[in-house]
Each structure stands twice: as C-alpha cells, then as structure tokens.
Write a protein that holds these residues in place. Structure first.
Motif, PDB file in Angstrom:
ATOM      1  N   MET A   2      32.004  38.371  38.785  1.00 35.21           N
ATOM      2  CA  MET A   2      33.406  38.162  38.568  1.00 35.21           C
ATOM      3  C   MET A   2      33.648  36.664  38.376  1.00 35.21           C
ATOM      4  O   MET A   2      32.929  35.840  38.928  1.00 35.21           O
ATOM      5  N   PHE A   3      34.645  36.321  37.553  1.00 35.14           N
ATOM      6  CA  PHE A   3      35.015  34.928  37.392  1.00 35.14           C
ATOM      7  C   PHE A   3      36.508  34.810  37.115  1.00 35.14           C
ATOM      8  O   PHE A   3      37.145  35.772  36.713  1.00 35.14           O
ATOM      9  N   THR A   4      37.032  33.618  37.395  1.00 35.76           N
ATOM     10  CA  THR A   4      38.430  33.335  37.091  1.00 35.76           C
ATOM     11  C   THR A   4      38.490  32.098  36.206  1.00 35.76           C
ATOM     12  O   THR A   4      37.594  31.259  36.232  1.00 35.76           O
ATOM     13  N   ILE A   5      39.572  32.005  35.414  1.00 39.11           N
ATOM     14  CA  ILE A   5      39.813  30.847  34.564  1.00 39.11           C
ATOM     15  C   ILE A   5      41.230  30.382  34.834  1.00 39.11           C
ATOM     16  O   ILE A   5      42.173  31.179  34.791  1.00 39.11           O
ATOM     17  N   GLU A   6      41.387  29.093  35.129  1.00 40.69           N
ATOM     18  CA  GLU A   6      42.707  28.507  35.354  1.00 40.69           C
ATOM     19  C   GLU A   6      42.825  27.247  34.515  1.00 40.69           C
ATOM     20  O   GLU A   6      41.889  26.457  34.446  1.00 40.69           O
ATOM     21  N   HIS A   7      43.975  27.068  33.876  1.00 39.71           N
ATOM     22  CA  HIS A   7      44.228  25.864  33.095  1.00 39.71           C
ATOM     23  C   HIS A   7      45.108  24.945  33.914  1.00 39.71           C
ATOM     24  O   HIS A   7      46.237  25.287  34.246  1.00 39.71           O
ATOM     25  N   GLU A   8      44.570  23.766  34.245  1.00 44.54           N
ATOM     26  CA  GLU A   8      45.316  22.766  34.991  1.00 44.54           C
ATOM     27  C   GLU A   8      45.705  21.641  34.044  1.00 44.54           C
ATOM     28  O   GLU A   8      45.363  21.664  32.866  1.00 44.54           O
ATOM     29  N   PHE A   9      46.421  20.644  34.566  1.00 45.08           N
ATOM     30  CA  PHE A   9      46.919  19.554  33.736  1.00 45.08           C
ATOM     31  C   PHE A   9      45.813  18.864  32.945  1.00 45.08           C
ATOM     32  O   PHE A   9      45.938  18.650  31.744  1.00 45.08           O
ATOM     33  N   ASP A  10      44.715  18.494  33.614  1.00 43.81           N
ATOM     34  CA  ASP A  10      43.675  17.711  32.960  1.00 43.81           C
ATOM     35  C   ASP A  10      42.335  18.418  32.815  1.00 43.81           C
ATOM     36  O   ASP A  10      41.367  17.827  32.357  1.00 43.81           O
ATOM     37  N   ALA A  11      42.273  19.695  33.192  1.00 44.42           N
ATOM     38  CA  ALA A  11      40.991  20.404  33.123  1.00 44.42           C
ATOM     39  C   ALA A  11      41.203  21.907  33.102  1.00 44.42           C
ATOM     40  O   ALA A  11      42.218  22.415  33.559  1.00 44.42           O
ATOM     41  N   THR A  12      40.211  22.601  32.584  1.00 38.15           N
ATOM     42  CA  THR A  12      40.115  24.046  32.730  1.00 38.15           C
ATOM     43  C   THR A  12      39.143  24.296  33.869  1.00 38.15           C
ATOM     44  O   THR A  12      38.060  23.708  33.900  1.00 38.15           O
ATOM     45  N   VAL A  13      39.522  25.158  34.820  1.00 32.82           N
ATOM     46  CA  VAL A  13      38.697  25.410  35.992  1.00 32.82           C
ATOM     47  C   VAL A  13      38.207  26.856  35.948  1.00 32.82           C
ATOM     48  O   VAL A  13      39.000  27.792  35.906  1.00 32.82           O
ATOM     49  N   ILE A  14      36.890  27.015  35.952  1.00 34.87           N
ATOM     50  CA  ILE A  14      36.262  28.339  35.955  1.00 34.87           C
ATOM     51  C   ILE A  14      35.556  28.505  37.292  1.00 34.87           C
ATOM     52  O   ILE A  14      34.784  27.639  37.701  1.00 34.87           O
ATOM     53  N   THR A  15      35.824  29.613  37.973  1.00 34.66           N
ATOM     54  CA  THR A  15      35.160  29.907  39.245  1.00 34.66           C
ATOM     55  C   THR A  15      34.304  31.154  39.071  1.00 34.66           C
ATOM     56  O   THR A  15      34.804  32.197  38.647  1.00 34.66           O
ATOM     57  N   LEU A  16      33.018  31.033  39.369  1.00 35.45           N
ATOM     58  CA  LEU A  16      32.080  32.152  39.295  1.00 35.45           C
ATOM     59  C   LEU A  16      31.855  32.677  40.703  1.00 35.45           C
ATOM     60  O   LEU A  16      31.440  31.927  41.584  1.00 35.45           O
ATOM     61  N   VAL A  17      32.120  33.951  40.909  1.00 36.73           N
ATOM     62  CA  VAL A  17      32.008  34.570  42.229  1.00 36.73           C
ATOM     63  C   VAL A  17      30.788  35.481  42.232  1.00 36.73           C
ATOM     64  O   VAL A  17      30.661  36.358  41.374  1.00 36.73           O
ATOM     65  N   ASP A  18      29.888  35.285  43.178  1.00 40.02           N
ATOM     66  CA  ASP A  18      28.705  36.127  43.319  1.00 40.02           C
ATOM     67  C   ASP A  18      29.130  37.445  43.958  1.00 40.02           C
ATOM     68  O   ASP A  18      29.652  37.465  45.067  1.00 40.02           O
ATOM     69  N   GLU A  19      28.935  38.542  43.253  1.00 42.15           N
ATOM     70  CA  GLU A  19      29.344  39.851  43.764  1.00 42.15           C
ATOM     71  C   GLU A  19      28.193  40.641  44.364  1.00 42.15           C
ATOM     72  O   GLU A  19      28.340  41.810  44.676  1.00 42.15           O
ATOM     73  N   GLY A  20      27.055  39.993  44.490  1.00 41.96           N
ATOM     74  CA  GLY A  20      25.976  40.664  45.209  1.00 41.96           C
ATOM     75  C   GLY A  20      24.932  41.280  44.323  1.00 41.96           C
ATOM     76  O   GLY A  20      24.565  40.752  43.315  1.00 41.96           O
ATOM     77  N   GLY A  21      24.493  42.411  44.739  1.00 40.99           N
ATOM     78  CA  GLY A  21      23.339  43.054  44.138  1.00 40.99           C
ATOM     79  C   GLY A  21      22.312  43.227  45.235  1.00 40.99           C
ATOM     80  O   GLY A  21      22.657  43.390  46.403  1.00 40.99           O
ATOM     81  N   ASP A  22      21.052  43.143  44.875  1.00 42.39           N
ATOM     82  CA  ASP A  22      19.985  43.302  45.853  1.00 42.39           C
ATOM     83  C   ASP A  22      19.687  42.023  46.631  1.00 42.39           C
ATOM     84  O   ASP A  22      19.056  42.054  47.674  1.00 42.39           O
ATOM     85  N   LEU A  23      20.129  40.886  46.123  1.00 43.18           N
ATOM     86  CA  LEU A  23      19.847  39.600  46.757  1.00 43.18           C
ATOM     87  C   LEU A  23      21.022  39.159  47.625  1.00 43.18           C
ATOM     88  O   LEU A  23      22.146  39.595  47.413  1.00 43.18           O
ATOM     89  N   PRO A  24      20.792  38.281  48.573  1.00 43.87           N
ATOM     90  CA  PRO A  24      21.904  37.766  49.389  1.00 43.87           C
ATOM     91  C   PRO A  24      22.919  37.020  48.531  1.00 43.87           C
ATOM     92  O   PRO A  24      22.572  36.425  47.510  1.00 43.87           O
ATOM     93  N   LEU A  25      24.178  37.046  48.935  1.00 44.81           N
ATOM     94  CA  LEU A  25      25.230  36.352  48.206  1.00 44.81           C
ATOM     95  C   LEU A  25      25.050  34.841  48.315  1.00 44.81           C
ATOM     96  O   LEU A  25      24.587  34.338  49.324  1.00 44.81           O
TER      97      LEU A  25
END
Length: 79
Positions: free
Chosen positions: A1-24
């Motif tokens: 999962m990820f989010t995208i936010e547009h701020e005044f001086d930057a675009t901010v992308i957050t990548l969220v680890d949703e798991g699987g077989d490996l530790p988060l």
C-alpha cells in the motif's frame, strides 16, 4: 500500500509494508522536491530517521537500472 500527498514544496509518497511471509519493516517516506528526492525510514532499534538524498540524475539512473540486466551503464541525456 502507498499514499501520495502534494505539499507546498514537495510530493510525499509513503510506502507501507503490508507483510507477507517476512517480518514487517518500517514505512518508507519519499519526498520529491524540484531538485532532489529524499528517501526516509525510521530505524526501529534507534528510533532515528535515516535519510538518503538522490539527485534527479541519480533517480533517473535508478529507474533505468531497475529494468536492465547486470552490467555498467551511462545514460545519455537527450538534447
């Protein structure tokens, strides 16, 4: 999962680890500025934010490298 936010001086992308077989692992936050990109992740052992800054040329090279086989390359800029 990820989010995208547009701020005044930057675009901010957050990548969220949703798991699987490996530790988060901790979320990754990418700040895209006009002249560079920063990648941040909190170290869970020290609670310190680790930051890497990439120039736009380095970012372009990284994007190309993800789709190329092993080797050494130099990308030429188009005029």
């Amino acid at each position: 999962m990820f989010t995208i936010e547009h701020e005044f001086d930057a675009t901010v992308i957050t990548l969220v680890d949703e798991g699987g077989d490996l530790p988060l692992v901790e979320d990754i936050v990418i700040h895209a500025f006009e002249d560079c990109v920063t990648v941040e992740q909190t170290d869970p052992q020290t609670d310190e934010v680790l930051r890497i800054t990439l120039s736009l040329t380095q970012l372009r090279d990284l994007a190309a490298a993800l789709n190329l086989p092993e080797g050494s390359y130099r990308l030429e800029r188009k005029a």
